[in-house]
Design a protein around this motif. Sequence first.
Motif, PDB file in Angstrom:
ATOM      1  N   ASN A  18       0.810  -1.224   0.000  1.00  0.00           N
ATOM      2  CA  ASN A  18       0.000   0.000   0.000  1.00  0.00           C
ATOM      3  C   ASN A  18       0.840   1.268   0.000  1.00  0.00           C
ATOM      4  OD1 ASN A  18      -2.343  -1.596   0.158  1.00  0.00           O
ATOM      5  ND2 ASN A  18      -2.223  -1.657   2.409  1.00  0.00           N
ATOM      6  N   ASN A  19       2.064   1.186  -0.464  1.00  0.00           N
ATOM      7  CA  ASN A  19       2.944   2.344  -0.482  1.00  0.00           C
ATOM      8  C   ASN A  19       2.454   3.376  -1.492  1.00  0.00           C
ATOM      9  OD1 ASN A  19       5.184   4.064  -0.256  1.00  0.00           O
ATOM     10  ND2 ASN A  19       6.260   2.967  -1.899  1.00  0.00           N
ATOM     11  N   THR A  20       2.410   4.631  -1.053  1.00  0.00           N
ATOM     12  CA  THR A  20       1.970   5.729  -1.924  1.00  0.00           C
ATOM     13  C   THR A  20       3.111   6.643  -2.353  1.00  0.00           C
ATOM     14  OG1 THR A  20       1.447   7.065   0.047  1.00  0.00           O
ATOM     15  CG2 THR A  20      -0.333   5.741  -0.893  1.00  0.00           C
ATOM     16  N   GLU A  21       4.312   6.436  -1.823  1.00  0.00           N
ATOM     17  CA  GLU A  21       5.453   7.278  -2.198  1.00  0.00           C
ATOM     18  C   GLU A  21       6.007   6.815  -3.542  1.00  0.00           C
ATOM     19  OE1 GLU A  21       8.325   8.568   0.695  1.00  0.00           O
ATOM     20  OE2 GLU A  21       7.257   7.472   2.262  1.00  0.00           O
ATOM     21  N   SER A  22       6.479   7.778  -4.297  1.00  0.00           N
ATOM     22  CA  SER A  22       7.008   7.464  -5.614  1.00  0.00           C
ATOM     23  C   SER A  22       8.389   6.809  -5.503  1.00  0.00           C
ATOM     24  CB  SER A  22       7.112   8.740  -6.455  1.00  0.00           C
ATOM     25  OG  SER A  22       8.038   9.640  -5.872  1.00  0.00           O
ATOM     26  N   ARG A  23       8.702   6.001  -6.488  1.00  0.00           N
ATOM     27  CA  ARG A  23      10.006   5.351  -6.506  1.00  0.00           C
ATOM     28  C   ARG A  23      11.148   6.350  -6.642  1.00  0.00           C
ATOM     29  NH1 ARG A  23       9.486  -0.109 -10.271  1.00  0.00           N
ATOM     30  NH2 ARG A  23       7.932  -1.187  -8.980  1.00  0.00           N
ATOM     31  N   TRP A  24      10.882   7.428  -7.343  1.00  0.00           N
ATOM     32  CA  TRP A  24      11.913   8.447  -7.547  1.00  0.00           C
ATOM     33  C   TRP A  24      12.333   9.068  -6.213  1.00  0.00           C
ATOM     34  CZ3 TRP A  24      15.253   9.845 -11.106  1.00  0.00           C
ATOM     35  CH2 TRP A  24      15.824  11.102 -11.065  1.00  0.00           C
ATOM     36  N   LYS A  25      11.375   9.392  -5.378  1.00  0.00           N
ATOM     37  CA  LYS A  25      11.702   9.984  -4.079  1.00  0.00           C
ATOM     38  C   LYS A  25      12.433   8.992  -3.188  1.00  0.00           C
ATOM     39  CE  LYS A  25       7.968  13.378  -3.898  1.00  0.00           C
ATOM     40  NZ  LYS A  25       6.781  13.838  -3.119  1.00  0.00           N
ATOM     41  N   LEU A  26      11.988   7.750  -3.181  1.00  0.00           N
ATOM     42  CA  LEU A  26      12.666   6.753  -2.359  1.00  0.00           C
ATOM     43  C   LEU A  26      14.084   6.491  -2.857  1.00  0.00           C
ATOM     44  CD1 LEU A  26       9.776   4.174  -1.796  1.00  0.00           C
ATOM     45  CD2 LEU A  26      10.673   5.851  -0.176  1.00  0.00           C
ATOM     46  N   GLY A  27      14.264   6.480  -4.179  1.00  0.00           N
ATOM     47  CA  GLY A  27      15.603   6.293  -4.721  1.00  0.00           C
ATOM     48  C   GLY A  27      16.530   7.435  -4.363  1.00  0.00           C
ATOM     49  N   LEU A  28      16.038   8.681  -4.428  1.00  0.00           N
ATOM     50  CA  LEU A  28      16.863   9.828  -4.034  1.00  0.00           C
ATOM     51  C   LEU A  28      17.188   9.788  -2.544  1.00  0.00           C
ATOM     52  CD1 LEU A  28      15.282  12.787  -6.031  1.00  0.00           C
ATOM     53  CD2 LEU A  28      17.458  11.640  -6.459  1.00  0.00           C
ATOM     54  N   TYR A  29      16.221   9.380  -1.733  1.00  0.00           N
ATOM     55  CA  TYR A  29      16.465   9.293  -0.292  1.00  0.00           C
ATOM     56  C   TYR A  29      17.542   8.250   0.008  1.00  0.00           C
ATOM     57  CZ  TYR A  29      15.488   8.657   4.692  1.00  0.00           C
ATOM     58  OH  TYR A  29      15.605   8.561   6.066  1.00  0.00           O
ATOM     59  N   ALA A  30      17.470   7.102  -0.652  1.00  0.00           N
ATOM     60  CA  ALA A  30      18.464   6.053  -0.431  1.00  0.00           C
ATOM     61  C   ALA A  30      19.840   6.488  -0.933  1.00  0.00           C
ATOM     62  CB  ALA A  30      18.019   4.771  -1.122  1.00  0.00           C
ATOM     63  N   ALA A  31      19.902   7.116  -2.104  1.00  0.00           N
ATOM     64  CA  ALA A  31      21.188   7.556  -2.638  1.00  0.00           C
ATOM     65  C   ALA A  31      21.806   8.659  -1.779  1.00  0.00           C
ATOM     66  CB  ALA A  31      21.006   8.042  -4.074  1.00  0.00           C
ATOM     67  N   GLY A  32      20.971   9.568  -1.276  1.00  0.00           N
ATOM     68  CA  GLY A  32      21.509  10.618  -0.409  1.00  0.00           C
ATOM     69  C   GLY A  32      22.084  10.077   0.883  1.00  0.00           C
ATOM     70  N   ARG A  33      21.429   9.088   1.465  1.00  0.00           N
ATOM     71  CA  ARG A  33      21.969   8.497   2.695  1.00  0.00           C
ATOM     72  C   ARG A  33      23.223   7.679   2.396  1.00  0.00           C
ATOM     73  NH1 ARG A  33      20.484   7.775   7.896  1.00  0.00           N
ATOM     74  NH2 ARG A  33      21.195   5.886   8.967  1.00  0.00           N
ATOM     75  N   ALA A  34      23.249   6.993   1.258  1.00  0.00           N
ATOM     76  CA  ALA A  34      24.424   6.184   0.920  1.00  0.00           C
ATOM     77  C   ALA A  34      25.637   7.051   0.603  1.00  0.00           C
ATOM     78  CB  ALA A  34      24.100   5.280  -0.262  1.00  0.00           C
ATOM     79  N   SER A  35      25.431   8.283   0.123  1.00  0.00           N
ATOM     80  CA  SER A  35      26.559   9.157  -0.197  1.00  0.00           C
ATOM     81  C   SER A  35      27.243   9.717   1.044  1.00  0.00           C
ATOM     82  CB  SER A  35      26.085  10.302  -1.092  1.00  0.00           C
ATOM     83  OG  SER A  35      25.138  11.116  -0.403  1.00  0.00           O
ATOM     84  N   GLN A  36      26.637   9.617   2.212  1.00  0.00           N
ATOM     85  CA  GLN A  36      27.245  10.108   3.451  1.00  0.00           C
ATOM     86  C   GLN A  36      28.116   9.016   4.078  1.00  0.00           C
ATOM     87  OE1 GLN A  36      23.909  11.188   5.892  1.00  0.00           O
ATOM     88  NE2 GLN A  36      23.293  12.890   4.572  1.00  0.00           N
ATOM     89  N   MET A  37      29.104   9.465   4.811  1.00  0.00           N
ATOM     90  CA  MET A  37      29.924   8.520   5.548  1.00  0.00           C
ATOM     91  C   MET A  37      29.095   7.874   6.655  1.00  0.00           C
ATOM     92  SD  MET A  37      33.477  10.695   5.763  1.00  0.00           S
ATOM     93  CE  MET A  37      34.347   9.329   6.520  1.00  0.00           C
ATOM     94  N   ARG A  38      29.404   6.649   6.981  1.00  0.00           N
ATOM     95  CA  ARG A  38      28.569   5.904   7.926  1.00  0.00           C
ATOM     96  C   ARG A  38      28.524   6.577   9.282  1.00  0.00           C
ATOM     97  NH1 ARG A  38      26.463   0.738   7.994  1.00  0.00           N
ATOM     98  NH2 ARG A  38      26.102  -0.141  10.086  1.00  0.00           N
ATOM     99  N   ARG A  39      29.610   7.160   9.725  1.00  0.00           N
ATOM    100  CA  ARG A  39      29.644   7.794  11.045  1.00  0.00           C
ATOM    101  C   ARG A  39      28.867   9.103  11.080  1.00  0.00           C
ATOM    102  NH1 ARG A  39      35.978   7.114  13.026  1.00  0.00           N
ATOM    103  NH2 ARG A  39      36.001   4.820  13.027  1.00  0.00           N
ATOM    104  N   LEU A  40      28.644   9.708   9.925  1.00  0.00           N
ATOM    105  CA  LEU A  40      27.970  11.008   9.866  1.00  0.00           C
ATOM    106  C   LEU A  40      26.491  10.900   9.516  1.00  0.00           C
ATOM    107  CD1 LEU A  40      30.697  13.084   7.971  1.00  0.00           C
ATOM    108  CD2 LEU A  40      30.376  12.823  10.439  1.00  0.00           C
ATOM    109  N   ARG A  41      25.967   9.707   9.395  1.00  0.00           N
ATOM    110  CA  ARG A  41      24.567   9.552   9.027  1.00  0.00           C
ATOM    111  C   ARG A  41      23.656   9.842  10.216  1.00  0.00           C
ATOM    112  NH1 ARG A  41      25.207   3.832   5.649  1.00  0.00           N
ATOM    113  NH2 ARG A  41      26.499   4.715   3.981  1.00  0.00           N
ATOM    114  N   ALA A  42      22.564  10.504   9.923  1.00  0.00           N
ATOM    115  CA  ALA A  42      21.570  10.830  10.961  1.00  0.00           C
ATOM    116  C   ALA A  42      20.191  10.426  10.447  1.00  0.00           C
ATOM    117  CB  ALA A  42      21.600  12.320  11.284  1.00  0.00           C
ATOM    118  N   PRO A  43      19.474   9.617  11.231  1.00  0.00           N
ATOM    119  CA  PRO A  43      19.869   8.982  12.497  1.00  0.00           C
ATOM    120  C   PRO A  43      20.938   7.906  12.307  1.00  0.00           C
ATOM    121  CG  PRO A  43      17.664   8.326  11.845  1.00  0.00           C
ATOM    122  CD  PRO A  43      18.104   9.310  10.843  1.00  0.00           C
ATOM    123  N   ARG A  44      21.509   7.470  13.425  1.00  0.00           N
ATOM    124  CA  ARG A  44      22.596   6.500  13.361  1.00  0.00           C
ATOM    125  C   ARG A  44      22.101   5.174  12.764  1.00  0.00           C
ATOM    126  NH1 ARG A  44      23.119   8.250  18.773  1.00  0.00           N
ATOM    127  NH2 ARG A  44      24.774   9.813  19.023  1.00  0.00           N
TER     128      ARG A  44
END
Length: 252
Positions: free
Chosen positions: A216-242
């Motif tokens: 029942n997900n209503t979020e677009s794949r494009w937004k989820l892909g950008l969210y995942a790529a943005g978190r992956a581009s950060q260093m693991r120690r600097l990610r928020a939340p941990r």
Amino acid sequence: MRNNTGFRGCYGVVRPRSNLATVKLMGRKKGHEAALDGGAVEAAATEATGSPDTASRGSGRTGPKGRPTPKRADARRRGRKGPVAPAPMTASEARARRKTLAGPKLSREERRADRAAGRARMTDRRDRMMAGEEAYLLPRDQGPIRRYVRDMVDSRRNMLGLFMPATLVLMFAMFAVPQVQLYASPAMLVLIAVMGADGLILGRKVSKLVDAKFPNNTESRWKLGLYAAGRASQMRRLRAPRPQVQRGSSVD
């Protein structure tokens, strides 16, 4: 010959009546003339009946007040408003007004205790946000779907996470060895291409897993892909939340 009807005064002298009553004066509108005529009629009725109250009761109608009746909400709002204080004319008046609005002056110990309490509240709020508590997360991080995406990104090794370290290494190498500048631009282009491909692969993978787990997900794949790529581009120690999962662990 004009026949001017007169009236006899107290000494028997006949005085002619004035013809100004029928003359239209300049600047006077018809409504005003009608009001004057109405006033004259009312005065005549008052003389006939003996009192103005009797005449008004006999007519049964009141004249217009000349403005619309205000709404109840507007009337209440105007009734609640108080007098507006004038603006301060000098800097001393402005300081005095600020002191009055600020309330009683606190002592040094009270100010220190207030600042310490504020820092403690901010620290506690940040710790709860970094721990992943739903009530303290930013709006972009709230929800079970975003939590699942974060766990998916944190459980794998991503080429996007090498962007910042590789950029810093190339910058220091260019300053230390000037000959590296000839190879810095091609190396950056290759790095950007590799990270872009990794981001596309990660976004498609996360979108498919989210659709399978949350029908029942209503979020677009494009937004989820950008969210995942943005978190992956950060260093693991600097990610928020941990990160809440270890690398290589399975996420259900």
